[in-house]
Design an enzyme around this catalytic site. Structure first.
Site, PDB file in Angstrom:
ATOM      1  N   SER A   1      71.460   5.317  76.221  1.00 11.52           N
ATOM      2  CA  SER A   1      71.801   6.475  77.065  1.00 11.52           C
ATOM      3  C   SER A   1      71.890   6.098  78.537  1.00 11.52           C
ATOM      4  CB  SER A   1      70.753   7.576  76.872  1.00 11.52           C
ATOM      5  OG  SER A   1      69.450   7.057  77.057  1.00 11.52           O
TER       6      SER A   1
ATOM      7  N   THR B   1      92.417  49.907  87.947  1.00 13.41           N
ATOM      8  CA  THR B   1      91.819  49.859  86.609  1.00 13.41           C
ATOM      9  C   THR B   1      93.006  49.618  85.669  1.00 13.41           C
ATOM     10  OG1 THR B   1      92.074  52.227  86.221  1.00 13.41           O
ATOM     11  CG2 THR B   1      89.978  51.528  87.171  1.00 13.41           C
ATOM     12  N   HIS B   2      92.803  48.860  84.618  1.00 11.71           N
ATOM     13  CA  HIS B   2      93.899  48.466  83.715  1.00 11.71           C
ATOM     14  C   HIS B   2      95.007  47.727  84.464  1.00 11.71           C
ATOM     15  CE1 HIS B   2      92.123  51.430  80.900  1.00 11.71           C
ATOM     16  NE2 HIS B   2      91.995  52.163  81.996  1.00 11.71           N
TER      17      HIS B   2
ATOM     18  N   SER C   1     105.691  21.693  93.692  1.00  7.52           N
ATOM     19  CA  SER C   1     106.319  21.338  92.423  1.00  7.52           C
ATOM     20  C   SER C   1     107.191  20.114  92.644  1.00  7.52           C
ATOM     21  CB  SER C   1     107.166  22.518  91.946  1.00  7.52           C
ATOM     22  OG  SER C   1     108.179  22.057  91.069  1.00  7.52           O
TER      23      SER C   1
ATOM     24  N   LYS D   1     108.334  26.018  95.615  1.00  3.29           N
ATOM     25  CA  LYS D   1     107.053  26.398  95.016  1.00  3.29           C
ATOM     26  C   LYS D   1     105.835  26.025  95.857  1.00  3.29           C
ATOM     27  CE  LYS D   1     106.341  27.831  91.245  1.00  3.29           C
ATOM     28  NZ  LYS D   1     106.549  27.412  89.902  1.00  3.29           N
TER      29      LYS D   1
ATOM     30  N   ASN E   1     101.925  26.451  94.681  1.00  8.74           N
ATOM     31  CA  ASN E   1     101.148  26.956  93.537  1.00  8.74           C
ATOM     32  C   ASN E   1      99.650  27.071  93.807  1.00  8.74           C
ATOM     33  OD1 ASN E   1     103.522  26.995  92.005  1.00  8.74           O
ATOM     34  ND2 ASN E   1     103.264  24.842  91.433  1.00  8.74           N
TER      35      ASN E   1
ATOM     36  N   GLU F   1      93.647  28.124  89.540  1.00  7.11           N
ATOM     37  CA  GLU F   1      93.964  27.932  88.113  1.00  7.11           C
ATOM     38  C   GLU F   1      93.018  26.915  87.472  1.00  7.11           C
ATOM     39  OE1 GLU F   1      98.152  27.041  87.755  1.00  7.11           O
ATOM     40  OE2 GLU F   1      98.677  28.808  88.923  1.00  7.11           O
TER      41      GLU F   1
ATOM     42  N   TYR G   1      60.250  15.896  68.782  1.00  9.52           N
ATOM     43  CA  TYR G   1      61.433  15.256  69.359  1.00  9.52           C
ATOM     44  C   TYR G   1      62.299  14.619  68.275  1.00  9.52           C
ATOM     45  CZ  TYR G   1      64.453  12.095  71.949  1.00  9.52           C
ATOM     46  OH  TYR G   1      65.555  11.446  72.447  1.00  9.52           O
TER      47      TYR G   1
ATOM     48  N   GLN H   1      69.023  13.750  72.874  1.00  7.12           N
ATOM     49  CA  GLN H   1      69.652  12.925  73.900  1.00  7.12           C
ATOM     50  C   GLN H   1      71.034  13.488  74.276  1.00  7.12           C
ATOM     51  OE1 GLN H   1      69.147   8.574  73.930  1.00  7.12           O
ATOM     52  NE2 GLN H   1      71.326   8.458  73.465  1.00  7.12           N
TER      53      GLN H   1
ATOM     54  N   LYS I   1      72.239  15.580  77.703  1.00  5.34           N
ATOM     55  CA  LYS I   1      72.531  15.121  79.063  1.00  5.34           C
ATOM     56  C   LYS I   1      74.001  15.164  79.457  1.00  5.34           C
ATOM     57  CE  LYS I   1      68.348  12.612  78.913  1.00  5.34           C
ATOM     58  NZ  LYS I   1      68.178  13.096  77.520  1.00  5.34           N
TER      59      LYS I   1
HETATM   60  N1  ARG Z   1      67.162   8.555  75.780  1.00  4.31           N
HETATM   61  C1  ARG Z   1      66.232   9.442  75.140  1.00  4.31           C
HETATM   62  C2  ARG Z   1      66.662  10.881  75.379  1.00  4.31           C
HETATM   63  O1  ARG Z   1      67.457  11.095  76.247  1.00  4.31           O
HETATM   64  C3  ARG Z   1      64.877   9.232  75.702  1.00  4.31           C
HETATM   65  C4  ARG Z   1      63.794   9.561  74.748  1.00  4.31           C
HETATM   66  C5  ARG Z   1      63.761   8.557  73.694  1.00  4.31           C
HETATM   67  N2  ARG Z   1      62.709   8.789  72.806  1.00  4.31           N
HETATM   68  C6  ARG Z   1      62.682   8.207  71.590  1.00  4.31           C
HETATM   69  N3  ARG Z   1      61.696   8.493  70.842  1.00  4.31           N
HETATM   70  N4  ARG Z   1      63.661   7.437  71.213  1.00  4.31           N
HETATM   71  O2  ARG Z   1      66.255  11.808  74.725  1.00  4.31           O
END
Ligand code: ARG
Length: 458
Positions: A23, A155-156, A277, A283, A285, A290, A317, A322, A325
């Protein structure tokens, strides 16, 4: 491939498996939070006599150097490490030796990553709120300058009753107040410290969880170690708050796009915030609006993604988590960039007040007020509604606005009309009479503007 857990393995991880599992590419963003958490953990370990004062000092010194190195570019975070936690720990050990290996005493990457994410999201709640505030300032500025700029309220998407530009902008100010409120309230629920929960079942070391919670600005430690390492509710709440911000920006975008169209011409987006454009030379834009409208889907996607990721995970966990993120980081970047772009676009946009006013005048937005006029003369509202309906039909046939009829035309439709009808249906009267709290009348608007100013000064 530098891993923290080689001991029980007889064979190297396959390179592609390693990369799939790693990660570091995205959690390197958490380096500051990871180091902050490690510093608090080391200080607590020393206070509890689990490591020596000298070891703690070396650890803190080393961590400070790692942070400085990352920030000045002398220390590169590479994919040789599985994640940011491994990176920091091995750099530390390389720097200070055995003391570095003691840092992880009584800690797991599970409570570590739970902490890092909480610290990061807590900070982002505050920073996104500041971005929203900057946009609110731009909106308030428009409001102050346009207390008496009349425009049609819809409205509408059909012209309904006259309002003012200040009033219309005030609606967005309110939405963004709720957004900031939501961001602040997430903190009240999430502000508990996971450190000391270990992998899932706490630890056998005499850790002082109050110590680390306080050092890191939390209200208290979390209450259950299993929940602690597997809770991402706050992240889902945060993505929900971000989705609502995008929904508001998207509605605002849609209006700006309509208002900037050749047909409406209520606003002119600044050249600096428009694009051209490649084929049509005429144009200009509204791409920024958008794009913001389009990016809304992406942020909703992050919310759905997290809800779905979390829904089947057994305690405690699991590596699924993971996945929290990349989508969250992308959503944060998207929202913050959208807010910043929007602030620039809105504060440079030119409002074509005369066009808005003419549009309010030509769309029978004063028809309700004309009916109210007859009510004040004694006619029941339902009858007045019907009379004005006929009057509007007559105006459409003659291609005239209500205020452009002469008094005989009024009287032909209903003898109760008098010369005072003109004053009663003028745009100014229609707006100024609307003085209930939150309405567009000048006094009501000045009160709202004062309230918004105080709110921004807080
Ligand atoms: N990279 C992991 C995460 O973002 C960190 C925690 C890892 N824990 C484990 N038991 N492998 O969740």
């Amino acid at each position: 491939m530098a891993q923290l857990w080689g001991g029980r393995f007889t064979k190297e991880t396959d390179r592609n498996v390693y990369l799939f599992n790693a990660s570091i590419d995205f959690d390197k963003r958490l380096y500051a939070e990871d180091i902050e958490g490690s510093m608090a953990h080391a200080s607590m370990l020393a206070a509890q006599g689990i490591i020596s004062e000298k070891e703690k000092d070396d650890i803190l010194e080393g961590l400070k150097k790692i942070k400085a190195g990352i920030e000045d570019g002398s220390l590169e975070i590479t994919d040789e490490f599985e994640d940011i936690h491994s990176f920091v720990e091995s750099k530390l050990t390389g720097m200070i030796g055995d003391a570095g290996k003691k840092l992880h005493t009584g800690r797991s990457r599970n409570d570590q990553v739970a902490l890092d994410m909480k610290l990061y999201i807590r900070r982002q709640c505050a920073e996104v709120s500041e971005d929203v505030k900057a946009l609110q300032k731009a909106i308030l500025h428009i409001m102050e300058e346009n207390i008496c700029t009349y425009m049609p309220g819809f409205t509408h998407l059909q012209k309904a009753q006259p309002v003012t530009l200040a009033h219309h902008m005030g609606a967005y100010f309110e939405m963004f107040m709720r957004d900031r409120d939501r961001l602040a309230s997430i903190k009240t629920r999430m502000n508990t410290c996971p450190l000391g929960s270990g992998a899932l079942a706490g630890t056998t070391y005499p850790l002082d969880r109050e110590f680390t919670a306080k050092a890191l600005g939390f209200d208290r430690p979390t209450g259950n170690s299993m929940d602690s390492v597997s809770d991402r509710d706050y992240l889902i709440e945060f993505l929900d708050a971000l989705s609502l911000i995008m929904m508001h920006l998207s509605r605002f975008s849609e209006e700006i796009i309509i208002w900037n169209s050749n047909e409406y011409r209520f606003v002119t987006i600044d050249d600096g915030f428009s694009t051209g454009s490649s084929i049509m030379p005429q144009k200009k834009n509204p791409d920024i609006a958008e794009l913001v409208r389009g990016k809304t889907g992406r942020v909703y996607g992050a919310l759905m993604s997290m809800l779905t990721t979390m829904k089947g995970i057994p305690l405690a966990y699991d590596k699924d988590m993971q996945e929290d993120k990349e989508v969250s980081f992308d959503a944060i970047d998207t929202v913050r960039e959208s807010l910043q772009m929007f602030e620039g676009m809105v504060s440079t946009m030119k409002f074509n007040n005369d066009v808005m006013e003419a549009s309010a005048k030509n769309g029978f937005t004063n028809a309700t007020d004309a009916a109210d006029y007859l009510v004040r003369k004694g006619m029941p509202f339902r009858d007045a509604h019907s009379v004005i309906g006929r009057l509007v039909l007559y105006c459409i046939e003659k291609d005239k606005a209500i205020d452009d009829l002469d008094i005989n035309e009024f009287k032909d439709i209903c003898p109760m009309f008098d010369d005072d009808i003109y004053e009663a249906v003028s745009l100014k009267t229609c707006v100024e009479r609307r003085l209930t709290d939150g309405a567009p009348g000048e006094q009501a608007m000045l009160t709202a503007v004062k309230r918004y100013k105080e709110y921004l000064d807080r």
